[in-house]
Scaffold this active site. Sequence first.
Site, PDB file in Angstrom:
ATOM      1  CE1 TYR A  20      -6.912   3.606  -1.770  1.00 15.98           C
ATOM      2  CE2 TYR A  20      -6.098   1.263  -2.760  1.00 15.98           C
ATOM      3  CZ  TYR A  20      -6.474   2.247  -1.676  1.00 15.98           C
ATOM      4  OH  TYR A  20      -6.463   1.599  -0.471  1.00 15.98           O
ATOM      5  CG  ASN A  31      -8.981  -0.569   7.487  1.00 15.22           C
ATOM      6  OD1 ASN A  31      -8.459  -1.373   6.797  1.00 15.22           O
ATOM      7  ND2 ASN A  31     -10.399  -0.762   7.344  1.00 15.22           N
ATOM      8  CB  SER A  76      -5.287  -1.998  -0.769  1.00 23.58           C
ATOM      9  OG  SER A  76      -5.084  -0.507  -0.129  1.00 23.58           O
ATOM     10  CD  GLU A 111     -10.129  -4.312   6.713  1.00 25.84           C
ATOM     11  OE1 GLU A 111      -8.941  -4.610   7.081  1.00 25.84           O
ATOM     12  OE2 GLU A 111     -10.221  -3.527   5.776  1.00 25.84           O
ATOM     13  CG  ASP A 136     -13.477  -1.519   5.831  1.00 21.71           C
ATOM     14  OD1 ASP A 136     -14.050  -0.410   5.967  1.00 21.71           O
ATOM     15  OD2 ASP A 136     -12.561  -1.875   5.344  1.00 21.71           O
ATOM     16  N   GLY A 162      -6.813   5.165   5.161  1.00 18.97           N
ATOM     17  CA  GLY A 162      -6.618   6.378   4.136  1.00 18.97           C
ATOM     18  C   GLY A 162      -7.184   7.600   4.445  1.00 18.97           C
ATOM     19  CD  GLU A 222      -2.973  -1.048   2.152  1.00 24.20           C
ATOM     20  OE1 GLU A 222      -4.086  -0.578   2.069  1.00 24.20           O
ATOM     21  OE2 GLU A 222      -2.621  -1.870   3.303  1.00 24.20           O
ATOM     22  NE  ARG A 249     -12.532   2.351   5.812  1.00 23.43           N
ATOM     23  CZ  ARG A 249     -11.438   1.815   5.127  1.00 23.43           C
ATOM     24  NH1 ARG A 249     -10.467   2.887   4.861  1.00 23.43           N
ATOM     25  NH2 ARG A 249     -11.452   0.695   4.747  1.00 23.43           N
TER      26      ARG A 249
HETATM   27  N1  LIG Z   1     -16.618 -12.173   3.466  1.00 25.42           N
HETATM   28  C1  LIG Z   1     -16.780 -11.259   2.488  1.00 25.42           C
HETATM   29  N2  LIG Z   1     -18.124 -11.346   1.928  1.00 25.42           N
HETATM   30  C2  LIG Z   1     -18.168 -10.301   0.943  1.00 25.42           C
HETATM   31  N3  LIG Z   1     -17.544  -9.350   0.394  1.00 25.42           N
HETATM   32  C3  LIG Z   1     -16.089  -9.391   0.972  1.00 25.42           C
HETATM   33  C4  LIG Z   1     -15.801 -10.158   2.097  1.00 25.42           C
HETATM   34  N4  LIG Z   1     -14.544 -10.070   2.556  1.00 25.42           N
HETATM   35  C5  LIG Z   1     -14.035  -9.014   1.712  1.00 25.42           C
HETATM   36  N5  LIG Z   1     -15.084  -8.634   0.762  1.00 25.42           N
HETATM   37  C6  LIG Z   1     -14.783  -7.563  -0.207  1.00 25.42           C
HETATM   38  O1  LIG Z   1     -13.324  -7.303  -0.358  1.00 25.42           O
HETATM   39  C7  LIG Z   1     -13.137  -6.061   0.140  1.00 25.42           C
HETATM   40  C8  LIG Z   1     -11.807  -5.995   1.103  1.00 25.42           C
HETATM   41  O2  LIG Z   1     -11.844  -6.815   1.960  1.00 25.42           O
HETATM   42  P1  LIG Z   1     -11.222  -6.438   3.420  1.00 25.42           P
HETATM   43  O3  LIG Z   1     -11.791  -5.112   3.896  1.00 25.42           O
HETATM   44  O4  LIG Z   1     -11.430  -7.832   4.245  1.00 25.42           O
HETATM   45  O5  LIG Z   1      -9.650  -6.225   3.082  1.00 25.42           O
HETATM   46  P2  LIG Z   1      -8.516  -5.349   3.075  1.00 25.42           P
HETATM   47  O6  LIG Z   1      -7.838  -5.719   1.786  1.00 25.42           O
HETATM   48  O7  LIG Z   1      -7.929  -5.430   4.408  1.00 25.42           O
HETATM   49  O8  LIG Z   1      -9.329  -3.910   2.797  1.00 25.42           O
HETATM   50  P3  LIG Z   1      -8.911  -2.351   3.045  1.00 25.42           P
HETATM   51  O9  LIG Z   1      -8.426  -1.651   1.999  1.00 25.42           O
HETATM   52  O10 LIG Z   1     -10.252  -1.994   3.604  1.00 25.42           O
HETATM   53  O11 LIG Z   1      -7.729  -2.469   4.173  1.00 25.42           O
HETATM   54  C9  LIG Z   1     -14.402  -5.549   0.962  1.00 25.42           C
HETATM   55  O12 LIG Z   1     -14.337  -4.136   1.396  1.00 25.42           O
HETATM   56  C10 LIG Z   1     -15.487  -6.189   0.383  1.00 25.42           C
HETATM   57  O13 LIG Z   1     -15.770  -5.564  -0.702  1.00 25.42           O
HETATM   58 MG   LIG Z   2     -11.411  -3.403   4.394  1.00 23.92          MG
END
Ligand SMILES: Nc1ncnc2c1ncn2[C@@H]1O[C@H](COP(=O)(O)OP(=O)(O)OP(=O)(O)O)[C@@H](O)[C@H]1O
Ligand SMILES: [Mg+2]
Length: 370
Positions: A279, A335, A213, A333, A320, A339, A13, A318
């Site tokens: 992004y 964060n 991300s 999760e 999610d 961002g 990232e 934040r």
């Molecule tokens: N169990 C799930 N069911 C449906 N969609 C999911 C699921 N897990 C993840 N996603 C999709 O994938 C995206 C990224 O997942 P997550 O927030 O777990 O990971 P991240 O890569 O850590 O994201 P961030 O950029 O917020 O740090 C979510 O915002 C969602 O759109």
């Molecule tokens: Mg996320």
Amino acid sequence: MKIVVLYGGTSTERDVSLVTGRAVAGALTELGHDVLLVDPAVGDSPTGAREAIAAAAIGGKPPEPTGETGNALRAVAGAAVSGADVVFVALHGGTGEDGTVQGLLELAGKRYTGSGVLSCAIAMDKRASKLMFREAGVPTPDWRVVAGGSPGSPAGAGRSEPAGGFSARSCIVPGAPSFPVDLPRDLSPEQAASIAAELGGYPLIVKPNDQGSTVGLTVVQSEADLPEAIALAARYSRHVLVETFIPGRELTVAVLDGEPLPVVEIEPHSGLYDYESKYTSGRSDYTCPAKLPDDVAADLSELAVRAYAALGCAGYARVDFRLDDGHEPSCLEVNTVPGMTATSLVPMAAAAAGMTFPELTDRIIALALR
Ligand SMILES: Nc1ncnc2c1ncn2[C@@H]1O[C@H](COP(=O)(O)OP(=O)(O)OP(=O)(O)O)[C@@H](O)[C@H]1O
Ligand SMILES: [Mg+2]
């Protein structure tokens, strides 16, 4: 006040962090602070807000994982950080968000923004977070842990790890203990079938345990695609999560000093909120406050605060969520270094609450000094 913004870093990232760091530095400069930016990928070579490195634009793809930890130790021990009254941590992912850099700042006796070592470490580790969510009564999709690989080492990424085994190697902190996995990486057809059955069938989500991300994440539609999805996630993390897919809406709640900001709804045009949808401008629509029945918005806000508190977060974070058609929320999760570009979700939620971007950065600094 003398403020150092830590930005860039060595995670996948990095590009996003360069944009966050510049935006934050710009806002703090506008407020009259004396701001220097330091990139731990490089070491202690500070630049002013004007000269700070720009990510040309955040590309459509993240940089490849390198496994490098850069020169964070030198950056934190250097003259710029030593001379600062407070450090704004604008590093996303990797050592900047997993508590490692926070630990260095603690050792250096420096005040810094956001959550502390333990909260960052747990938040960055999705499996650990989910265990805490369950304990706190925050609903989260069901999951299994599959052995992953070793980021930055494509050869290492091919290793499989015995189920239930501990490994002395960790991608982030060499020598740190790891946790047992439910299943080895090379799943037998029986194991794949049983995971799918336990998690409610396809589609399933496969993602690295500790990336951001949406890097390395796949929506797996059938068993035939499971091995490739696990191999992809394993390139980024020692552990891979296989998670129940939650259909429905994408929502996020920013929490500032333990208080929720208005809920944001995200509608990615591609259907999946992936790196590009996050992004590349114009690839997603955002609504804040999200159009939700009052009780659903209140429920999400309460759960966000509960998740923030469960992980012991401080300053801001934040949280999610997915929201299914029956309005049942699932927390994905937290964060701890979200961002903070002028168009990011936390500033968007703050704006809906009447707070400008400079006011938000100032508040985050004030919370760090409290
Ligand atoms: N169990 C799930 N069911 C449906 N969609 C999911 C699921 N897990 C993840 N996603 C999709 O994938 C995206 C990224 O997942 P997550 O927030 O777990 O990971 P991240 O890569 O850590 O994201 P961030 O950029 O917020 O740090 C979510 O915002 C969602 O759109
Ligand atoms: Mg996320």
